[in-house]
Design a protein around this motif. Structure first.
Motif, PDB file in Angstrom:
ATOM      1  N   MET A  67       0.842  -1.164   0.000  1.00  0.00           N
ATOM      2  CA  MET A  67       0.000   0.000   0.000  1.00  0.00           C
ATOM      3  C   MET A  67       0.895   1.238   0.000  1.00  0.00           C
ATOM      4  O   MET A  67       1.844   1.327   0.765  1.00  0.00           O
ATOM      5  CB  MET A  67      -0.890  -0.023   1.240  1.00  0.00           C
ATOM      6  CG  MET A  67      -1.765   1.163   1.331  1.00  0.00           C
ATOM      7  SD  MET A  67      -3.016   1.219   2.656  1.00  0.00           S
ATOM      8  CE  MET A  67      -2.568   0.008   3.832  1.00  0.00           C
ATOM      9  N   SER A  68       0.581   2.178  -0.865  1.00  0.00           N
ATOM     10  CA  SER A  68       1.387   3.394  -0.932  1.00  0.00           C
ATOM     11  C   SER A  68       0.557   4.601  -0.504  1.00  0.00           C
ATOM     12  O   SER A  68      -0.667   4.571  -0.515  1.00  0.00           O
ATOM     13  CB  SER A  68       1.930   3.604  -2.346  1.00  0.00           C
ATOM     14  OG  SER A  68       0.858   3.846  -3.233  1.00  0.00           O
ATOM     15  N   ILE A  69       1.243   5.666  -0.155  1.00  0.00           N
ATOM     16  CA  ILE A  69       0.599   6.925   0.198  1.00  0.00           C
ATOM     17  C   ILE A  69       1.013   7.956  -0.838  1.00  0.00           C
ATOM     18  O   ILE A  69       2.186   8.082  -1.166  1.00  0.00           O
ATOM     19  CB  ILE A  69       1.019   7.388   1.601  1.00  0.00           C
ATOM     20  CG1 ILE A  69       0.535   6.390   2.658  1.00  0.00           C
ATOM     21  CG2 ILE A  69       0.498   8.796   1.893  1.00  0.00           C
ATOM     22  CD1 ILE A  69       1.010   6.708   4.062  1.00  0.00           C
ATOM     23  N   GLU A  70       0.027   8.671  -1.347  1.00  0.00           N
ATOM     24  CA  GLU A  70       0.296   9.744  -2.291  1.00  0.00           C
ATOM     25  C   GLU A  70      -0.041  11.070  -1.634  1.00  0.00           C
ATOM     26  O   GLU A  70      -0.885  11.132  -0.738  1.00  0.00           O
ATOM     27  CB  GLU A  70      -0.554   9.560  -3.547  1.00  0.00           C
ATOM     28  CG  GLU A  70      -0.219   8.305  -4.315  1.00  0.00           C
ATOM     29  CD  GLU A  70      -1.124   8.126  -5.521  1.00  0.00           C
ATOM     30  OE1 GLU A  70      -1.747   9.121  -5.976  1.00  0.00           O
ATOM     31  OE2 GLU A  70      -1.223   7.000  -6.004  1.00  0.00           O
ATOM     32  N   LEU A  71       0.628  12.126  -2.074  1.00  0.00           N
ATOM     33  CA  LEU A  71       0.365  13.466  -1.585  1.00  0.00           C
ATOM     34  C   LEU A  71      -0.235  14.307  -2.694  1.00  0.00           C
ATOM     35  O   LEU A  71       0.287  14.343  -3.804  1.00  0.00           O
ATOM     36  CB  LEU A  71       1.656  14.124  -1.096  1.00  0.00           C
ATOM     37  CG  LEU A  71       2.396  13.431   0.039  1.00  0.00           C
ATOM     38  CD1 LEU A  71       3.697  14.161   0.338  1.00  0.00           C
ATOM     39  CD2 LEU A  71       1.528  13.370   1.281  1.00  0.00           C
ATOM     40  N   GLU A  72      -1.347  14.985  -2.386  1.00  0.00           N
ATOM     41  CA  GLU A  72      -1.983  15.900  -3.321  1.00  0.00           C
ATOM     42  C   GLU A  72      -1.874  17.299  -2.735  1.00  0.00           C
ATOM     43  O   GLU A  72      -2.292  17.549  -1.600  1.00  0.00           O
ATOM     44  CB  GLU A  72      -3.450  15.524  -3.491  1.00  0.00           C
ATOM     45  CG  GLU A  72      -4.230  16.474  -4.362  1.00  0.00           C
ATOM     46  CD  GLU A  72      -5.713  16.145  -4.362  1.00  0.00           C
ATOM     47  OE1 GLU A  72      -6.501  17.095  -4.510  1.00  0.00           O
ATOM     48  OE2 GLU A  72      -6.078  14.969  -4.216  1.00  0.00           O
ATOM     49  N   SER A  73      -1.323  18.221  -3.476  1.00  0.00           N
ATOM     50  CA  SER A  73      -1.114  19.572  -2.967  1.00  0.00           C
ATOM     51  C   SER A  73      -2.425  20.242  -2.585  1.00  0.00           C
ATOM     52  O   SER A  73      -3.402  20.212  -3.332  1.00  0.00           O
ATOM     53  CB  SER A  73      -0.395  20.434  -3.999  1.00  0.00           C
ATOM     54  OG  SER A  73      -0.269  21.755  -3.504  1.00  0.00           O
ATOM     55  N   LEU A  74      -2.422  20.845  -1.409  1.00  0.00           N
ATOM     56  CA  LEU A  74      -3.539  21.677  -0.955  1.00  0.00           C
ATOM     57  C   LEU A  74      -3.119  23.147  -0.873  1.00  0.00           C
ATOM     58  O   LEU A  74      -3.825  23.966  -0.291  1.00  0.00           O
ATOM     59  CB  LEU A  74      -4.042  21.205   0.413  1.00  0.00           C
ATOM     60  CG  LEU A  74      -4.777  19.872   0.456  1.00  0.00           C
ATOM     61  CD1 LEU A  74      -5.125  19.503   1.887  1.00  0.00           C
ATOM     62  CD2 LEU A  74      -6.029  19.908  -0.405  1.00  0.00           C
ATOM     63  N   GLY A  75      -1.964  23.456  -1.412  1.00  0.00           N
ATOM     64  CA  GLY A  75      -1.542  24.836  -1.495  1.00  0.00           C
ATOM     65  C   GLY A  75      -0.751  25.319  -0.293  1.00  0.00           C
ATOM     66  O   GLY A  75      -0.153  24.542   0.454  1.00  0.00           O
ATOM     67  N   THR A  76      -0.791  26.633  -0.096  1.00  0.00           N
ATOM     68  CA  THR A  76       0.025  27.298   0.907  1.00  0.00           C
ATOM     69  C   THR A  76      -0.855  28.026   1.911  1.00  0.00           C
ATOM     70  O   THR A  76      -1.743  28.792   1.524  1.00  0.00           O
ATOM     71  CB  THR A  76       0.970  28.312   0.229  1.00  0.00           C
ATOM     72  OG1 THR A  76       1.775  27.621  -0.728  1.00  0.00           O
ATOM     73  CG2 THR A  76       1.872  28.989   1.244  1.00  0.00           C
ATOM     74  N   LEU A  77      -0.588  27.786   3.173  1.00  0.00           N
ATOM     75  CA  LEU A  77      -1.238  28.499   4.266  1.00  0.00           C
ATOM     76  C   LEU A  77      -0.214  29.457   4.858  1.00  0.00           C
ATOM     77  O   LEU A  77       0.865  29.034   5.272  1.00  0.00           O
ATOM     78  CB  LEU A  77      -1.719  27.530   5.345  1.00  0.00           C
ATOM     79  CG  LEU A  77      -2.342  28.168   6.582  1.00  0.00           C
ATOM     80  CD1 LEU A  77      -3.705  28.768   6.248  1.00  0.00           C
ATOM     81  CD2 LEU A  77      -2.469  27.140   7.703  1.00  0.00           C
ATOM     82  N   THR A  78      -0.534  30.744   4.880  1.00  0.00           N
ATOM     83  CA  THR A  78       0.354  31.753   5.435  1.00  0.00           C
ATOM     84  C   THR A  78      -0.308  32.371   6.654  1.00  0.00           C
ATOM     85  O   THR A  78      -1.450  32.850   6.564  1.00  0.00           O
ATOM     86  CB  THR A  78       0.674  32.841   4.396  1.00  0.00           C
ATOM     87  OG1 THR A  78       1.258  32.221   3.248  1.00  0.00           O
ATOM     88  CG2 THR A  78       1.645  33.868   4.966  1.00  0.00           C
ATOM     89  N   VAL A  79       0.406  32.346   7.769  1.00  0.00           N
ATOM     90  CA  VAL A  79      -0.099  32.888   9.028  1.00  0.00           C
ATOM     91  C   VAL A  79       0.800  34.053   9.430  1.00  0.00           C
ATOM     92  O   VAL A  79       2.008  33.878   9.591  1.00  0.00           O
ATOM     93  CB  VAL A  79      -0.080  31.826  10.148  1.00  0.00           C
ATOM     94  CG1 VAL A  79      -0.626  32.399  11.451  1.00  0.00           C
ATOM     95  CG2 VAL A  79      -0.830  30.565   9.729  1.00  0.00           C
ATOM     96  N   ILE A  80       0.202  35.222   9.584  1.00  0.00           N
ATOM     97  CA  ILE A  80       0.934  36.363  10.129  1.00  0.00           C
ATOM     98  C   ILE A  80       0.567  36.456  11.599  1.00  0.00           C
ATOM     99  O   ILE A  80      -0.612  36.617  11.950  1.00  0.00           O
ATOM    100  CB  ILE A  80       0.609  37.666   9.381  1.00  0.00           C
ATOM    101  CG1 ILE A  80       1.042  37.521   7.923  1.00  0.00           C
ATOM    102  CG2 ILE A  80       1.295  38.855  10.059  1.00  0.00           C
ATOM    103  CD1 ILE A  80       0.702  38.693   7.047  1.00  0.00           C
ATOM    104  N   ILE A  81       1.566  36.302  12.445  1.00  0.00           N
ATOM    105  CA  ILE A  81       1.349  36.269  13.889  1.00  0.00           C
ATOM    106  C   ILE A  81       1.252  37.704  14.403  1.00  0.00           C
ATOM    107  O   ILE A  81       2.185  38.494  14.249  1.00  0.00           O
ATOM    108  CB  ILE A  81       2.489  35.509  14.588  1.00  0.00           C
ATOM    109  CG1 ILE A  81       2.579  34.086  14.017  1.00  0.00           C
ATOM    110  CG2 ILE A  81       2.288  35.501  16.096  1.00  0.00           C
ATOM    111  CD1 ILE A  81       3.887  33.383  14.306  1.00  0.00           C
ATOM    112  N   ALA A  82       0.113  38.030  15.021  1.00  0.00           N
ATOM    113  CA  ALA A  82      -0.117  39.393  15.502  1.00  0.00           C
ATOM    114  C   ALA A  82       0.621  39.653  16.814  1.00  0.00           C
ATOM    115  O   ALA A  82       1.274  40.670  16.975  1.00  0.00           O
ATOM    116  CB  ALA A  82      -1.605  39.644  15.688  1.00  0.00           C
TER     117      ALA A  82
END
Length: 139
Positions: free
Chosen positions: A1-16
């Motif tokens: 059994m293999s695991i594949e990765l599908e891109s979900l993009g980029t999450l950018t967090v600016i810490i206040a």
């Protein structure tokens, strides 16, 4: 059994801002408030909704950290998505540590219902007050 990765993009967090509790009975605690969030991908484009997003980081005596984050996002077409993730880093992200996370999602919008079944993984790095994650769905 293999695991594949599908891109979900980029999450950018600016810490206040952050609050440090250095010596609780369970180790140190660093609480970070998100000032701004953006999630950009082929399937989801969203920004922070309200001021309820944040990260509660546990600082362990050996220098490692445990992440516990809750985020609320609004897509550019009006859906609300809650994202939760826990994770680990070998040292604090502010000191160059890479954060490995396992996000899950909740939404009541049928257009994004596919997210309710996704187990994701992410890799994050911090530069100043900006934390950037690359997200992937496990397939």
């Amino acid at each position: 059994m293999s695991i594949e990765l599908e891109s979900l993009g980029t999450l950018t967090v600016i810490i206040a801002r952050q609050f440090l509790l250095p010596g609780t009975g369970r180790g140190g605690r660093l609480i970070g408030e998100a000032g701004e969030l953006t999630w950009k991908s082929e399937r989801v484009n969203a920004t922070q909704l309200g001021a309820s997003s944040g990260d509660w980081v546990r600082l362990h005596p050996d220098g490692t950290v445990t992440v516990d984050a809750r985020l609320v996002l609004r897509t550019d077409d009006g859906a609300t998505i809650a994202m939760t993730y826990t994770g680990k880093a070998d040292r604090p992200p502010a000191e160059g540590g890479v954060v490995w996370t396992a996000p899950t999602f909740e939404t009541d919008d049928e257009r994004y219902a596919w997210l309710n079944t996704v187990q994701a993984v992410g890799r994050g790095q911090r530069n100043g007050n900006v934390l950037v994650y690359e997200l992937y769905a496990l397939r």
